[in-house]
Scaffold this motif. Structure first.
Motif, PDB file in Angstrom:
ATOM      1  N   ASP A  20      31.673   2.156  -8.479  1.00 46.05           N
ATOM      2  CA  ASP A  20      30.836   3.736  -8.383  1.00 46.05           C
ATOM      3  C   ASP A  20      29.892   4.508  -8.576  1.00 46.05           C
ATOM      4  O   ASP A  20      30.089   4.120 -10.302  1.00 46.05           O
ATOM      5  N   ASP A  21      29.017   5.175  -8.360  1.00 47.67           N
ATOM      6  CA  ASP A  21      28.308   5.622  -9.300  1.00 47.67           C
ATOM      7  C   ASP A  21      27.787   4.543  -9.676  1.00 47.67           C
ATOM      8  O   ASP A  21      26.777   5.390 -11.483  1.00 47.67           O
ATOM      9  N   VAL A  22      26.975   3.901  -9.778  1.00 47.94           N
ATOM     10  CA  VAL A  22      26.185   2.222 -10.465  1.00 47.94           C
ATOM     11  C   VAL A  22      25.386   2.350  -9.116  1.00 47.94           C
ATOM     12  O   VAL A  22      25.997   1.477  -8.270  1.00 47.94           O
ATOM     13  N   ILE A  23      24.200   1.913  -9.787  1.00 51.02           N
ATOM     14  CA  ILE A  23      23.830   0.730  -8.711  1.00 51.02           C
ATOM     15  C   ILE A  23      22.762  -0.293  -9.388  1.00 51.02           C
ATOM     16  O   ILE A  23      22.980  -0.178 -10.432  1.00 51.02           O
ATOM     17  N   ILE A  24      23.226  -1.752  -8.719  1.00 50.01           N
ATOM     18  CA  ILE A  24      22.869  -2.701  -8.787  1.00 50.01           C
ATOM     19  C   ILE A  24      22.416  -3.673  -7.789  1.00 50.01           C
ATOM     20  O   ILE A  24      22.431  -3.798  -7.018  1.00 50.01           O
ATOM     21  N   GLU A  25      20.104  -3.132  -8.200  1.00 51.25           N
ATOM     22  CA  GLU A  25      19.587  -4.159  -6.799  1.00 51.25           C
ATOM     23  C   GLU A  25      19.037  -4.914  -7.814  1.00 51.25           C
ATOM     24  O   GLU A  25      18.110  -5.105  -8.594  1.00 51.25           O
ATOM     25  N   GLU A  26      19.035  -6.376  -6.923  1.00 50.31           N
ATOM     26  CA  GLU A  26      17.702  -7.336  -6.527  1.00 50.31           C
ATOM     27  C   GLU A  26      16.545  -7.272  -6.247  1.00 50.31           C
ATOM     28  O   GLU A  26      16.102  -6.274  -5.457  1.00 50.31           O
ATOM     29  N   GLY A  27      15.216  -6.657  -7.485  1.00 51.68           N
ATOM     30  CA  GLY A  27      14.308  -6.431  -6.816  1.00 51.68           C
ATOM     31  C   GLY A  27      13.448  -7.943  -7.730  1.00 51.68           C
ATOM     32  O   GLY A  27      13.552  -8.298  -8.455  1.00 51.68           O
ATOM     33  N   SER A  28      11.925  -7.095  -7.197  1.00 50.49           N
ATOM     34  CA  SER A  28      10.380  -8.034  -8.006  1.00 50.49           C
ATOM     35  C   SER A  28      10.131  -6.981  -8.451  1.00 50.49           C
ATOM     36  O   SER A  28       9.587  -5.714  -8.173  1.00 50.49           O
ATOM     37  N   ALA A  29       9.218  -7.176  -9.172  1.00 52.95           N
ATOM     38  CA  ALA A  29       7.361  -6.848  -9.528  1.00 52.95           C
ATOM     39  C   ALA A  29       6.906  -5.990  -8.286  1.00 52.95           C
ATOM     40  O   ALA A  29       6.787  -7.228  -7.308  1.00 52.95           O
ATOM     41  N   GLY A  30       6.032  -5.079  -8.455  1.00 50.44           N
ATOM     42  CA  GLY A  30       4.765  -5.226  -7.592  1.00 50.44           C
ATOM     43  C   GLY A  30       5.097  -3.147  -7.341  1.00 50.44           C
ATOM     44  O   GLY A  30       5.441  -3.025  -7.994  1.00 50.44           O
ATOM     45  N   GLU A  31       4.068  -3.161  -6.769  1.00 56.90           N
ATOM     46  CA  GLU A  31       3.716  -1.393  -6.173  1.00 56.90           C
ATOM     47  C   GLU A  31       5.003  -1.005  -5.465  1.00 56.90           C
ATOM     48  O   GLU A  31       5.452   0.269  -5.874  1.00 56.90           O
ATOM     49  N   ALA A  32       5.593  -1.745  -4.893  1.00 53.40           N
ATOM     50  CA  ALA A  32       6.766  -1.098  -4.372  1.00 53.40           C
ATOM     51  C   ALA A  32       8.198  -1.311  -4.964  1.00 53.40           C
ATOM     52  O   ALA A  32       9.283   0.064  -4.996  1.00 53.40           O
ATOM     53  N   GLY A  33       7.887  -2.368  -5.357  1.00 54.06           N
ATOM     54  CA  GLY A  33       9.315  -2.447  -6.434  1.00 54.06           C
ATOM     55  C   GLY A  33       9.043  -1.608  -7.822  1.00 54.06           C
ATOM     56  O   GLY A  33       9.933  -0.667  -8.570  1.00 54.06           O
ATOM     57  N   LYS A  34       7.689  -1.135  -8.403  1.00 54.22           N
ATOM     58  CA  LYS A  34       8.127   0.169  -9.098  1.00 54.22           C
ATOM     59  C   LYS A  34       8.220   1.437  -8.749  1.00 54.22           C
ATOM     60  O   LYS A  34       8.677   2.165  -9.215  1.00 54.22           O
ATOM     61  N   ILE A  35       8.182   2.042  -7.076  1.00 47.96           N
ATOM     62  CA  ILE A  35       7.988   2.941  -7.426  1.00 47.96           C
ATOM     63  C   ILE A  35       9.395   2.912  -6.928  1.00 47.96           C
ATOM     64  O   ILE A  35      10.309   3.843  -7.560  1.00 47.96           O
ATOM     65  N   ALA A  36      10.452   1.648  -6.437  1.00 48.49           N
ATOM     66  CA  ALA A  36      11.569   1.710  -6.453  1.00 48.49           C
ATOM     67  C   ALA A  36      12.144   2.287  -7.716  1.00 48.49           C
ATOM     68  O   ALA A  36      13.571   3.208  -7.778  1.00 48.49           O
ATOM     69  N   ALA A  37      12.233   1.457  -8.947  1.00 43.29           N
ATOM     70  CA  ALA A  37      11.989   1.278 -10.093  1.00 43.29           C
ATOM     71  C   ALA A  37      12.406   2.413 -10.729  1.00 43.29           C
ATOM     72  O   ALA A  37      13.042   3.439 -11.562  1.00 43.29           O
ATOM     73  N   GLN A  38      10.339   3.738 -10.637  1.00 51.25           N
ATOM     74  CA  GLN A  38      10.444   4.304 -10.601  1.00 51.25           C
ATOM     75  C   GLN A  38      12.185   5.384 -10.645  1.00 51.25           C
ATOM     76  O   GLN A  38      12.153   6.577 -11.545  1.00 51.25           O
ATOM     77  N   THR A  39      11.961   6.038  -9.138  1.00 48.89           N
ATOM     78  CA  THR A  39      12.488   7.007  -8.869  1.00 48.89           C
ATOM     79  C   THR A  39      14.237   6.553  -8.821  1.00 48.89           C
ATOM     80  O   THR A  39      14.617   7.230  -9.815  1.00 48.89           O
ATOM     81  N   GLY A  40      14.619   5.197  -9.122  1.00 47.51           N
ATOM     82  CA  GLY A  40      16.174   4.488  -9.882  1.00 47.51           C
ATOM     83  C   GLY A  40      16.517   5.624 -10.917  1.00 47.51           C
ATOM     84  O   GLY A  40      17.586   5.937 -11.333  1.00 47.51           O
ATOM     85  N   MET A  41      15.557   4.850 -11.756  1.00 45.71           N
ATOM     86  CA  MET A  41      15.566   5.106 -13.075  1.00 45.71           C
ATOM     87  C   MET A  41      15.286   6.947 -12.813  1.00 45.71           C
ATOM     88  O   MET A  41      16.333   7.702 -14.334  1.00 45.71           O
TER      89      MET A  41
END
Length: 518
Positions: free
Chosen positions: A347-368
């Motif tokens: 619970d309250d933990v997010i572990i995502e498989e992801g790669s670099a790129g613009e979409a990945g940057k937006i997702a990582a920035q939002t998550g952090m």
């Protein structure tokens, strides 16, 4: 707005304005009193950078300062083109090498002797590091920058692990940021920790402005190796190199694959590195050490969460622990898949498989920006840009990398902004989450406040800012200069057969269970 128009001065009669005047004066007087009381109250903290009470000291994106590699490079090339200053190389190239080296050595001795006795009371006190910047042929410098500038918009090339090539070049662009500051007109430079000198005998250190990462990624393999050999010959032919055997020369080798084919010939030089992997995958034994080399931060992938952003995001940090990236890596990065299996269903933990790129940057920035802690495990090397992404996002790093070396650790105390967990503890069922949940809110708050204060140390910029990473590079280098001179002079006077008696190679693995001061 309609109400405001009803009570405009044109709609009020004179008697209304007169009868309300004393009340208005009273309100103004009380407001002024409370403002004065708030301003001069001794109980209020000063100069404290808080996520919840932003202070003007907090770094922000000054419109007159470029923090983007692409934007800064475009302006740099537009204003400098292929500008070259006169080369002050000592001696005539036609002169025999030994004579050129001896002439330089004599000049160095005279300069340092004069400095020693003329300034004996203030020796080494607030003295900037003196750096000679080589004027290398354009194919090693400006041509590499133009190659990047002319191709980054058109190409979507990926490396074998799926990372965009030009993103990787930006991550490792420390060679550009340092060089751009050193060659800028003195009137535009802000740093007091370093000064560029134009005579080799005046120099403490020599900077080699060869863009090893750009050439590695954007040239064909054989073309790149040929350019590496040319750069090697150019530098090692210099009398200053021969005098010190390269000990006082700085090579930016920030990507672990760059300059690899010729590294063994420059192992005495100072390398600017992202880490010091001791597995042998990236650096051979004896090539790197904390004594001679320097760890520099990656350029973050994510945008800075400035004072306003930090304040607004505080209440939205509802995720305990966040990670986005590749869970399957090589070497020390194998810990990632184990952590993924351990944490993915919590619970309250997010572990995502992801790669670099613009979409990945937006997702990582939002998550952090929505998380209190950000997991920073080892990758193929002990370090990754993720650590610095967490720092600029205001997310407390949780570092699981037993052999990690950190930038500027002689100046910064990372225990105040990050948590360090051994790999053996991290993979024990339930251990890492129990540990994070046991941390008191007051400690979290203190770490977040310090994180907001430390972020300025990881923001490369042009012009380079005081206490930015470029500044800390030279503050760290100042501590190496005396030791470099010691080893240089010792190598000049000992007989050949005795050189094996003393060596400054660091052959022991860099392990976080013990530390040796640089």
């Amino acid at each position: 707005m309609a109400g405001a128009r009803q009570y405009s001065s044109s709609s009020m009669n004179p008697s209304t304005r007169i009868t309300r005047s004393p009340l208005l004066l009273l309100i103004i007087s009380l407001t002024c009193f409370f403002l004065l009381f708030y301003t001069f109250s001794p109980s209020l903290p000063t100069k404290h950078i808080s996520l919840h009470n932003p202070n003007p000291i907090q770094p922000n994106l000054n419109p007159n300062v470029h923090y983007s590699f692409v934007d800064s490079l475009e302006l740099f090339l537009k204003t400098s083109g292929t500008r070259h200053l006169p080369d002050d190389t000592v001696g005539d190239p036609a002169t025999e090498d030994l004579q050129r080296v001896k002439k330089l050595d004599d000049l160095v001795w005279r300069t340092e002797t004069a400095r020693l006795y003329d300034d004996e009371h203030n020796l080494f006190v607030n003295s900037p590091v003196r750096v000679y910047v080589y004027e290398m042929p354009a194919k090693f410098t400006y041509d590499m920058l133009w190659l990047f500038q002319n191709t980054y918009k058109e190409t979507s090339n990926l490396t074998s692990n799926g990372s965009p090539v030009h993103r990787l070049i930006e991550q490792h662009s420390v060679d550009y940021w340092l060089w751009a500051d050193l060659v800028a007109p003195e009137s535009e430079r802000l740093l007091k920790s370093v000064v560029r000198v134009h005579k080799q005998e005046d120099a403490d250190l020599f900077y080699v402005p060869f863009f090893t990462t750009i050439s590695f990624f954007l040239l064909e393999k054989q073309q790149c190796k040929a350019l590496y050999r040319e750069a090697l010959k150019w530098v090692t032919d210099q009398p200053a190199w021969k005098r010190s055997e390269g000990r006082d020369h700085i090579f930016p080798i920030h990507h672990p694959w760059s300059f690899k084919s010729v590294r063994k010939f420059v192992k005495n030089a100072i390398w600017l590195l992202p880490d010091m992997d001791s597995t042998g995958n990236w650096y051979k034994p004896g090539q790197v050490s904390l004594e001679k080399d320097l760890i520099l931060p990656y350029v973050p992938n994510l945008d800075l969460c400035d004072a306003k952003c930090l304040s607004e995001s505080a209440s939205r940090r509802t995720t305990l622990l966040y990670f986005r990236g590749r869970l399957k890596r090589n070497a020390g990065g194998k810990i990632r898949s184990k952590l993924g299996a351990e944490l993915s269903n919590a619970d309250d933990v997010i572990i995502e498989e992801g790669s670099a790129g613009e979409a990945g940057k937006i997702a990582a920035q939002t998550g952090m920006r929505r998380s209190v802690f950000c997991l920073s495990p080892a990758g193929d090397t002990p370090s990754s840009a993720r650590l610095f992404d967490a720092i600029v996002s205001g997310c407390i790093p949780v570092i699981v990398s037993d052999e990690l070396e950190l930038p500027f650790e002689g100046i910064l105390d990372y225990r105040k902004i990050a948590l360090f967990i051994s790999s053996s503890d991290a993979v024990q069922p339930g251990w890492i989450l129990a540990y994070l949940r046991s941390i008191k809110p007051t400690q979290i708050r203190e770490m977040q406040d310090t994180l907001a204060k430390y972020v300025r140390h990881f923001l490369y910029s042009h012009p380079a800012q005081p206490l930015g990473p470029e500044d800390l590079v030279w503050r760290m280098m100042a501590g190496k200069v005396t030791n470099i001179k010691l080893h240089t002079r010792r190598s000049q006077r000992v007989v050949k057969e005795s050189r094996s008696i003393c060596t400054c190679d660091c052959r022991r693995p860099n392990n976080t269970t013990f530390f040796v001061d640089p």
